[in-house]
Motif scaffolding. Structure first.
Motif, mmCIF file in Angstrom:
data_model
loop_
_atom_site.group_PDB
_atom_site.id
_atom_site.type_symbol
_atom_site.label_atom_id
_atom_site.label_comp_id
_atom_site.label_asym_id
_atom_site.label_seq_id
_atom_site.Cartn_x
_atom_site.Cartn_y
_atom_site.Cartn_z
ATOM 1 N N MET A 254 57.990 45.477 34.380
ATOM 2 C CA MET A 254 56.713 44.840 34.051
ATOM 3 C C MET A 254 56.613 44.546 32.552
ATOM 4 N N LEU B 22 56.231 41.062 30.846
ATOM 5 C CA LEU B 22 55.098 40.757 29.953
ATOM 6 C C LEU B 22 55.594 40.094 28.666
ATOM 7 N N THR C 109 46.196 33.736 35.172
ATOM 8 C CA THR C 109 47.419 34.415 35.619
ATOM 9 C C THR C 109 47.784 35.493 34.606
ATOM 10 N N THR D 9 47.901 42.314 41.975
ATOM 11 C CA THR D 9 49.236 41.713 42.020
ATOM 12 C C THR D 9 49.248 40.533 42.988
ATOM 13 N N HIS E 282 47.617 37.693 41.338
ATOM 14 C CA HIS E 282 48.495 37.239 40.252
ATOM 15 C C HIS E 282 49.600 36.324 40.794
HETATM 16 C C1 HEM Z 1 52.252 44.604 38.716
HETATM 17 C C2 HEM Z 1 52.602 43.909 37.669
HETATM 18 C C3 HEM Z 1 53.108 42.469 37.744
HETATM 19 C C4 HEM Z 1 53.763 41.845 38.753
HETATM 20 C C5 HEM Z 1 54.192 42.439 40.097
HETATM 21 C C6 HEM Z 1 53.996 40.495 38.328
HETATM 22 C C7 HEM Z 1 54.677 39.549 39.085
HETATM 23 C C8 HEM Z 1 54.854 38.231 38.723
HETATM 24 C C9 HEM Z 1 55.652 37.264 39.417
HETATM 25 C C10 HEM Z 1 56.454 37.560 40.693
HETATM 26 C C11 HEM Z 1 55.570 36.083 38.757
HETATM 27 C C12 HEM Z 1 56.276 34.762 39.115
HETATM 28 C C13 HEM Z 1 57.724 34.798 38.687
HETATM 29 C C14 HEM Z 1 57.906 34.890 37.204
HETATM 30 O O1 HEM Z 1 57.466 33.979 36.473
HETATM 31 O O2 HEM Z 1 58.472 35.902 36.746
HETATM 32 C C15 HEM Z 1 54.698 36.284 37.633
HETATM 33 C C16 HEM Z 1 54.333 35.315 36.737
HETATM 34 C C17 HEM Z 1 53.531 35.535 35.608
HETATM 35 N N1 HEM Z 1 53.147 36.776 35.104
HETATM 36 FE FE1 HEM Z 1 53.321 38.516 36.085
HETATM 37 N N2 HEM Z 1 53.469 40.323 37.090
HETATM 38 C C18 HEM Z 1 52.920 41.506 36.680
HETATM 39 C C19 HEM Z 1 52.340 41.782 35.459
HETATM 40 C C20 HEM Z 1 52.128 40.828 34.465
HETATM 41 C C21 HEM Z 1 51.640 41.111 33.148
HETATM 42 C C22 HEM Z 1 51.355 42.519 32.614
HETATM 43 C C23 HEM Z 1 51.518 39.914 32.498
HETATM 44 C C24 HEM Z 1 51.037 39.631 31.086
HETATM 45 C C25 HEM Z 1 49.989 40.163 30.563
HETATM 46 C C26 HEM Z 1 51.924 38.880 33.399
HETATM 47 C C27 HEM Z 1 51.911 37.520 33.136
HETATM 48 C C28 HEM Z 1 52.430 36.534 33.941
HETATM 49 C C29 HEM Z 1 52.294 35.109 33.719
HETATM 50 C C30 HEM Z 1 51.560 34.442 32.572
HETATM 51 C C31 HEM Z 1 52.991 34.473 34.765
HETATM 52 C C32 HEM Z 1 53.147 32.975 34.974
HETATM 53 C C33 HEM Z 1 54.536 32.605 34.584
HETATM 54 C C34 HEM Z 1 54.858 31.162 34.747
HETATM 55 O O3 HEM Z 1 54.023 30.335 35.136
HETATM 56 O O4 HEM Z 1 56.037 30.866 34.440
HETATM 57 N N3 HEM Z 1 52.319 39.467 34.584
HETATM 58 N N4 HEM Z 1 54.275 37.611 37.623
#
Ligand code: HEM
Lengths: 316, 210
Positions: free
Chosen positions: B94, B98, B114, B185, B188
């Motif tokens: 994570m 981030l 997001t 999640t 998200h």
């Molecule tokens: C339980 C915790 C989290 C899970 C399971 C999770 C999972 C995911 C997944 C599967 C994606 C799409 C694939 C990728 O771009 O990697 C994603 C995109 C994203 N995540 Fe997370 N994430 C988590 C926590 C966070 C945190 C802590 C942040 C920032 C503060 C964050 C910010 C983002 C953003 C901005 C996207 C969009 C990326 C894009 O459009 O390219 N996420 N997340």
């Protein structure tokens, strides 16, 4: 909606480039299997720590002097819990954030009276098997005023040969030796937990009492768990523990936090502020430009820039 | 009499139309991705989901036998090890995710929510970790509870959230915080599907021509 000028840290140009086949579910499945294998390997290799809990019984047996000294400290109001303040008692204001005593303002919601709860009430509960001298000592204690009790407690000395006191009729040595007997037998553990009837899952009282002693800290020290050793994020043994708390524990190591009596609330307030920055980052001018300025994105999308770089060069 | 007009104004009908237009099946489960989705960094989002699945699965096994089983059973101890390492891998993935999303400024193009749900999930996970550590029913739990209480108390939160109350902490750890983390999640990941993966910063040339 009025058209805002394009801001590269907020807006994106629509993507007109190509796409490629991508099997999302297959990728997810493969990732799950890979992560499961990684986790299983780590668990097999390193296991997990499980240091037995301390009981009042084990404490009183391992370091009787510390136990008695702590119990005496409860009677004289010298321990951490006795002087804590909210949410346990009114003994102090607790740390302040500027003029705000948030801790005190939240009120005494988990009332703990260190003298009564840790020492006197457990002894009172010893009905059968209570010695005549303990009965007499308790009678004297209950009949006395608070200043008198404090005088007695302050006159009591814990020495190598046991507990003694100069003033005639001071009941404290008798109270402490009976409490020690209760502690070494294990009865005090039960008495502190079973405060509210048969069932209890609330260990506030025994934990506060144990934490008042030095024995608990000695054990933690052996496990590298002290705050000065970045303890909050550590786990017993050499396990990674809550490594994600590094920033939180970091503040405790540096000025002005490390010398402030208000460190707890100052550090927490700092972290709440920083968490706010994290969450609202997309709206914070300056901060949200850092990624573009840092140019790390060129590394992340290296493949893409290499490809489009070639494609766009002829366009210049 | 129900007219055509009335039907289109039903809650149910409007919900269906709204959902279908926001989440068409080919967005939810697309068969392709833009060409820029080619970087090791994308692994970490999926790895975080996978580790979360492992955290929940191993936690459920621990729940079957109860909170003190792992002290007396070697299988239980191993399941506890799996649970612990799932958590460590989860946080590691994570945090890399981030930082990756930070350096990609992945909130661009209407993806602020997001980012924010991600951030709240991060904070929720820290709470889940803390309540887990104090629910271990061993020395570690005793130490962490008595240490962490001062910080929590100093904010006033300690007046309702008692780290020394095992019953309360266990409930937060196995009911409330997992529910929140999983719901967040889900939201998200759903939002990533709705918005699509964020495009790279335009290069100088692209910018002037576009
Ligand atoms: C339980 C915790 C989290 C899970 C399971 C999770 C999972 C995911 C997944 C599967 C994606 C799409 C694939 C990728 O771009 O990697 C994603 C995109 C994203 N995540 Fe997370 N994430 C988590 C926590 C966070 C945190 C802590 C942040 C920032 C503060 C964050 C910010 C983002 C953003 C901005 C996207 C969009 C990326 C894009 O459009 O390219 N996420 N997340």
């Amino acid at each position: 909606m009025a058209k805002r000028p394009f801001n590269p840290d907020r807006d994106v140009a629509e993507w007109h480039g190509g796409s490629q086949p991508y099997d999302l579910l297959r990728e997810g499945f493969v990732a799950l299997i890979a992560v499961a294998i990684l986790i299983t390997s780590l668990a097999l290799l390193f296991g997990s720590p499980d240091e037995k809990s301390v009981t009042i019984r084990s404490w009183a047996r391992a370091d009787a002097t510390d136990f008695v000294t702590t119990a005496l400290g409860e009677l004289s109001g010298a321990t951490t819990s006795a002087g804590y303040g909210a949410p346990y008692n009114h003994a102090s204001d607790g740390p302040a954030l500027g003029p705000l005593h948030i801790q005190r303002m939240a009120g005494v919601t988990i009332a703990v009276d260190s003298i009564q709860d840790f020492v006197i009430a457990p002894l009172d509960s010893l009905a059968a098997g209570r010695s005549a001298s303990l009965t007499a000592a308790l009678l004297r204690w209950h009949a006395a005023t608070s200043p008198q009790r404090l005088l007695w407690a302050n006159a009591t000395v814990v020495g190598a040969l046991g507990v003694s006191s100069a003033p005639a009729g001071d009941p404290v040595p008798e109270l402490l030796s009976s409490l020690s007997a209760m502690a070494t037998s294990g009865a005090l553990d039960q008495s502190l937990i079973a405060g509210r009837g048969f069932f209890s899952m609330d260990y506030t009282k025994p934990l506060l009492f144990i934490a008042d002693g030095n024995w608990f800290t000695t054990l933690a020290d052996r496990q590298n768990l002290l705050g000065t050793q970045w303890g909050m994020m550590n786990e017993t043994g050499s396990y990674p523990g809550q490594a994600w708390l590094w920033l939180y524990t970091f503040w405790y190591q540096i000025a002005p936090f490390n010398s402030s009596g208000n460190a707890d609330v100052l550090v927490f307030a700092t972290m709440i502020f920083l968490s706010g920055l994290l969450i609202f980052l997309p709206f914070l001018p300056g901060l949200r430009s850092l990624p573009r300025w840092s140019k790390v994105y060129r590394l992340i999308w290296r493949e893409h820039y290499r490809r489009t770089g070639e494609a766009s060069r002829p366009r210049i | 009499m129900t007219t055509q007009h009335d039907i289109s104004r039903q809650w149910t009908t409007r919900a269906r139309h709204g959902l279908l237009s926001a989440l068409p099946a080919d967005k939810l489960l697309p068969d392709g991705q833009p060409t820029y989705v080619a970087s090791w960094i994308y692994v970490f989002g999926v790895a975080t989901v996978s580790a979360l699945v492992m955290v929940i699965a191993t936690g459920c096994v621990l729940a079957i036998y109860g909170p003190t089983w792992w002290h007396v059973s070697s299988i239980g101890h191993f399941v506890n090890s799996l649970h612990l390492w799932s958590v460590e891998v989860f946080f590691f993935a994570m945090i890399v995710h981030l930082w990756g999303k930070f350096f990609m400024a992945a909130w661009r193009g209407g993806r602020a929510l997001t980012w924010m749900t991600g951030g709240v999930t991060f904070l929720t996970s820290i709470g889940a970790g803390l309540t887990g550590y104090v629910s271990q029913t061993n020395f570690d739990a005793q130490w962490i509870a008595t240490q962490a209480k001062d910080g929590i108390n100093s904010t006033g939160i300690g007046s309702v959230f008692n780290l020394l109350d095992l019953g309360q902490m266990l409930m937060w750890h196995i009911v409330l915080l997992p529910l929140a983390a999983v719901a967040l999640t889900g939201l998200h990941v759903l939002m990533v599907r709705v918005k699509g993966v964020v495009p790279p910063f335009a290069t100088e040339t692209e910018h002037h021509h576009g």
